[in-house]
Design an enzyme around this catalytic site. Structure first.
Site, PDB file in Angstrom:
ATOM      1  N   ASP A   1      43.634  42.635  40.948  1.00 44.93           N
ATOM      2  CA  ASP A   1      42.403  43.234  41.639  1.00 44.93           C
ATOM      3  C   ASP A   1      42.409  44.736  41.516  1.00 44.93           C
ATOM      4  O   ASP A   1      43.291  45.415  41.037  1.00 44.93           O
ATOM      5  CB  ASP A   1      42.322  42.812  43.070  1.00 44.93           C
ATOM      6  CG  ASP A   1      43.252  43.290  44.058  1.00 44.93           C
ATOM      7  OD1 ASP A   1      44.427  43.965  43.284  1.00 44.93           O
ATOM      8  OD2 ASP A   1      43.263  43.229  45.264  1.00 44.93           O
TER       9      ASP A   1
ATOM     10  N   ASP B   1      45.402  41.546  47.473  1.00 46.81           N
ATOM     11  CA  ASP B   1      45.754  41.929  48.884  1.00 46.81           C
ATOM     12  C   ASP B   1      44.696  41.432  49.647  1.00 46.81           C
ATOM     13  O   ASP B   1      44.719  41.585  51.122  1.00 46.81           O
ATOM     14  CB  ASP B   1      45.623  43.525  49.035  1.00 46.81           C
ATOM     15  CG  ASP B   1      44.305  44.200  48.694  1.00 46.81           C
ATOM     16  OD1 ASP B   1      43.417  43.395  48.074  1.00 46.81           O
ATOM     17  OD2 ASP B   1      44.339  45.524  48.755  1.00 46.81           O
TER      18      ASP B   1
ATOM     19  N   ASP C   1      41.842  36.756  47.233  1.00 45.29           N
ATOM     20  CA  ASP C   1      42.995  36.561  46.214  1.00 45.29           C
ATOM     21  C   ASP C   1      43.955  35.288  46.506  1.00 45.29           C
ATOM     22  O   ASP C   1      44.717  34.951  45.551  1.00 45.29           O
ATOM     23  CB  ASP C   1      43.927  37.858  46.122  1.00 45.29           C
ATOM     24  CG  ASP C   1      43.038  38.980  45.612  1.00 45.29           C
ATOM     25  OD1 ASP C   1      42.383  38.991  44.527  1.00 45.29           O
ATOM     26  OD2 ASP C   1      43.053  39.918  46.477  1.00 45.29           O
TER      27      ASP C   1
END
Length: 900
Positions: free
Chosen positions: A338, A625, A629
């Site tokens: 990400d 995080d 995810d």
């Protein structure tokens, strides 16, 4: 909040029915696997299974030798050793994973008892979050976490932090269809459970609760264990199959060969009783060979290597929760990451300022500087938490917080400026206006209006511009900032003459008084270490793919800054979440290799990306995080959560990057590749010994030669080959050179060509030397090795004397001892005598050396040995060291040929 609407909400009967139909507003916790089941799973390892079969066969042989051949209880030492190896390998793995589970505390859990304001029966009441039901009317205020998914009925200056679901730190929410963002991940009039209100307030109607929310769907998906086989598991299975095939082939060869010998020997007269006894002995020899060929120390070596790496990786800020993840990182071919919080700092900062007249200067004591500072301080809805003076934290809107942090960095106290003025009027920011304004009376008694917003809108409101500044020059500056994916704000002010009435909702009431002050560019900066870290993993042959909820322009610019996106990349290398969803599975598998960026991604897009890559035989690691995810973290071969990530992300991951640094990911790859190399070194060492031992058993079976090693001696040899060698090779330090190699193929066999050549060639050399030594000792009478060239040859097979047995035992051990050093040096390009960082290896090697001397000198009856004289010790240690020096010459000339 508007007073034009009055809501009745649900009544008690409707609440009960909604809860019955749609459930409670809680996330179903994952079902914990029983401890006993976790332990039994350790026995599913293919080599452990082979070892258990070998153990059972060894027990059968020992029972036969004890009951039929009347041998002592020591015949059971071999099966005891095998089962001890099984218990140690499985027990160590189980212990370290359970220990990691205890150390790995979920840092944050959903608090289902947080009070939420709802309207029921026409009254506003507070209830625990768990009691919110579908259909409830919920009041939303700044700073609160949204308790469920819902549709907005009202929204006033409402901005929501959706980073845990989409990676977007500020998503503007509105009920006005004209202001909806068509590219938004979630509709502009919808808010999601687990996201946080950064500013503004509103009212929503609950559409989904608990597991049915987007947050809940992600949480449930994160619990699904896809049971993806790790590359190491697949390669060890391949090794297990090879060992089984070869050992069974040898066993069949022994049975067939000895049976043919029996029937073709003219000196033997066939008798059923005699033949059955002979055949049973043949079966015992065949089973013995199967047991000898199984590398019982390999599972322990793998476990020790993983456990050692698990502990050492924590020092590089990698908290490993799943032991297999240590090695799997070394096989990774793709990292899906990400953006927010992983590549960037997840903290908006002022990247550049362009206040005309103050270019390149700090805010000083000039009137212009004071005006700019005062305008930023008073025309803001954000605050700073100054409890830690070294690290102030922005509260509220991240963009406005970045401006206050910038003031703080200039040494200006924004609170002092705020408290020195009298607030007259405010005009809040809306997406319709795209600016906000504040009117104050300052300490000089002057009335001033400060305006802040989209630069092109603010500039259009202004009548006065600094000298040399035009609309075209402003547009040019804006284009430069936007090309760098920065957010821009324009600033203006107007001094209001005494007696003038100003309506902030009508900027024309300011007349020609509004002055344009300048522009500020704000960005979430890339972490300083990320470009170098990304370059390192790219150089290691690992592809990096960014998955983010940000716009394509922002994602592309971040990709450029970290060195991932270059001038040769095209639209084929970037895709939006909507376009991604439109691809069929076949289209995605065909294109996924080219993709570098997925922008405007939805929570499940990353998981689908991972599965598409896996279907193309890639080994995938995922970093993240946020709650969004978690499904991808769970589905990947290795999930890497960030230290300050959500509890759901950490629970779904295999490794937590404690310092949130992409550099630590590179270190994890280096450890993983080095660990795999250490496992290969152990296989090289032990399989060489097994080849020699198997051929000795095979040759002895046809020639009727006595075994020169007793059971207790073999127990010590196995201890060296298994436990000590595993510990020595597992503790070898990682090598940075592995980062210059391409990732290994997951379909590659764990024994590569150089290993295979060394195992067979060195194993056969050991066999011929040891077999020749056996034959020589059986046909001579030696009291010392110094008599070898003067010994009298004896035609008949006289067997072994106690001294000869002791010499053979010691020679056999020291051949393996020196070969351990060759295994250490395998694939390093260095001398085996390079000991930097290898203190544990040296200590264990010293223990083996001292242990062998002690056993021969003191072991006596238990080990069937007698002490050797000093000269023979020197001859044996010096003579067998040829194994090491030959390896050194091979490495020396091999490296020269490679570099030529």
């Amino acid at each position: 909040m508007s007073k034009h609407h009055r809501y009745s909400g649900l009544n008690d009967a409707q609440v009960a029915e909604s809860r019955r139909v749609n459930g409670m507003n809680i996330l179903t916790p994952p079902e914990k696997e029983p401890v006993w089941k976790k332990f039994l799973e350790k026995f599913s390892d293919p080599l452990i299974i082979i070892l258990m079969v070998a153990g059972v066969l060894s027990v059968a042989i020992s029972i036969y030798e004890y009951a039929v051949l009347n041998e002592g209880f020591k015949v059971f030492f071999e099966p005891i050793g095998i089962f001890l190896a099984i218990i140690l390998a499985t027990g160590l793995g189980f212990y370290f994973e359970q220990k990691a589970d205890r150390e790995f505390a979920i840092l944050n859990q959903v608090n289902d008892d947080v009070p939420v304001q709802v309207i029921r029966n026409g009254l506003t009441i507070e209830i625990p979050k768990r009691d919110v039901v579908t259909g409830d009317i919920v009041l939303l205020n700044t700073g609160e976490e949204i308790p469920a998914d819902g549709q907005l009925l009202e929204a006033v200056s409402l901005n929501v932090d959706e980073s845990t679901l989409t990676g977007e730190p500020v998503a503007h929410k509105t009920t006005n269809p004209d202001d909806f963002d068509p590219d938004a991940t979630f509709a502009s009039d919808h808010v999601m459970r687990g996201t946080k209100i950064m500013e503004g307030h509103g009212v929503m109607k609950v559409l989904a609760v608990g597991d049915n929310t987007e947050n809940g769907k992600v949480f449930v998906a994160a619990q699904i264990d896809d049971s993806v086989k790790t590359p190491l598991n697949e390669q060890l299975e391949g090794l297990g199959r090879l060992i089984s095939i070869v050992s069974y082939a040898f066993a069949v060869l022994i049975v067939a060969g000895r049976t043919v010998m029996y029937f073709t020997n003219p000196a033997i007269e066939f008798e059923w009783v005699h033949f059955l006894a002979y055949f049973l002995q043949t079966i015992m020899i065949a089973v013995t060979l199967v047991v000898v060929s199984v590398p019982e120390g390999l599972p322990m070596a793998v476990t020790l290597s993983l456990a050692y790496s698990m502990r050492r990786m924590l020092k590089t800020n990698n908290l490993v929760r799943k032991m297999h993840a240590c090695e799997t990182m070394g096989a990774t071919t793709v990292i899906c990451t990400d953006k927010t919080g992983t590549l960037t700092q997840n903290q908006m900062q002022v990247s550049d300022t362009c206040f005309y007249g103050l270019e390149g200067q700090k805010l000083g004591a000039s009137l212009l500087a004071h005006t700019i500072a005062e305008g930023i301080a008073v025309n803001s809805t954000a605050q700073l938490d100054l409890s830690s003076k070294d690290h102030p934290v922005a509260l509220g809107n991240p963009t406005e917080g970045a401006l206050l942090l910038w003031l703080h960095s200039q040494g200006i106290d924004y609170l002092k400026l705020k408290e020195s003025v009298v607030l007259v009027d405010e005009l809040p920011f809306t997406t319709e206006r795209k600016y906000m304004a504040t009117m104050i009376d300052n300490e000089c008694g002057k009335r001033v209006v400060y305006v802040k917003g989209a630069p092109e809108i603010v500039a259009a409101l202004c009548s006065v511009f600094p000298e040399g500044v035009t609309r075209s020059s402003i547009d040019s500056s804006l284009m430069g900032y936007q090309n760098q994916a920065m957010r821009t704000l324009g600033f203006a002010c107007a001094e209001i003459p005494s007696g003038n009435n100003v309506d902030l909702k009508d900027m024309s009431s300011l007349g020609d008084a509004l002055h344009f002050l300048g522009i500020v560019a704000i960005a979430d900066p890339v972490r300083p270490d990320v470009p170098q870290a990304v370059d390192e993993v790219l150089a290691a042959g690992i592809n990096v793919k960014i998955v983010t909820g940000d716009t394509p322009a922002t994602a592309r610019e971040i990709g450029r800054q970290i060195g991932l996106w270059n001038e040769n990349d095209t639209d084929r290398n970037i895709i939006t979440g909507t376009e991604f969803a439109g691809l069929s599975d076949d289209e995605l598998r065909e294109r996924v290799g080219d993709l570098k960026i997925i922008a405007r991604a939805r929570p499940m897009d990353k998981k689908r990306l991972v599965e598409a890559l896996q279907s193309n035989n890639e080994v995938v690691a995922v970093t993240g995080d946020g709650t969004n995810d978690a499904p991808a973290l769970k589905a990947a071969h290795v999930g890497l959560s960030m230290g300050d990530g959500t509890s759901v992300a950490k629970e779904a991951s295999d490794i937590t990057i404690v310092d949130n640094s992409f550099t630590s990911i590179g270190r994890a790859v280096m450890w993983g590749r080095s660990l795999y190399r250490n496992i290969q070194r152990f296989i090289l060492f032990q399989m060489t010994v097994n080849v020699a031992a198997s051929f000795i058993v095979l040759a002895g079976a046809f020639m009727g030669m006595q075994s020169p090693l007793t059971v207790t001696q073999m127990l010590w040899v196995n201890l060296i080959m298994d436990t000590f060698a595993a510990m020595a090779l597992a503790t070898l330090p990682p090598s940075e050179s592995v980062m210059h190699e391409a990732p290994r193929s997951r379909t590659a066999f764990i024994i590569n060509r150089p290993m295979g050549w060394m195992i067979v060639s060195v194993g056969l050399m050991f066999f011929f030397f040891l077999f020749g030594l056996m034959w020589y000792f059986q046909h001579t009478a030696l009291d010392s090795l110094t008599d070898m060239w003067r010994a009298t040859f004896i035609v008949e097979n006289k067997g072994f004397s106690s001294y000869e047995l002791s010499m053979f035992f010691t020679i056999f051990v020291f051949l393996q001892f020196w070969n351990l050093f060759n295994a250490k040096a395998f694939a390093t390009g260095r001398s085996a005598l390079h000991f930097k960082g290898c203190s544990e290896f040296v200590m264990i090697a010293g223990f083996i050396l001292a242990g062998q001397i002690a056993i021969v000198e003191l072991g006596r009856e238990f080990f069937n040995v007698v002490p050797l004289n000093f000269t023979d010790w020197l001859i044996i240690i010096g003579g067998t060291s040829v194994v090491l020096w030959a390896g050194e010459l091979y490495r020396l000339f091999g490296c020269k040929r490679k570099n030529a």
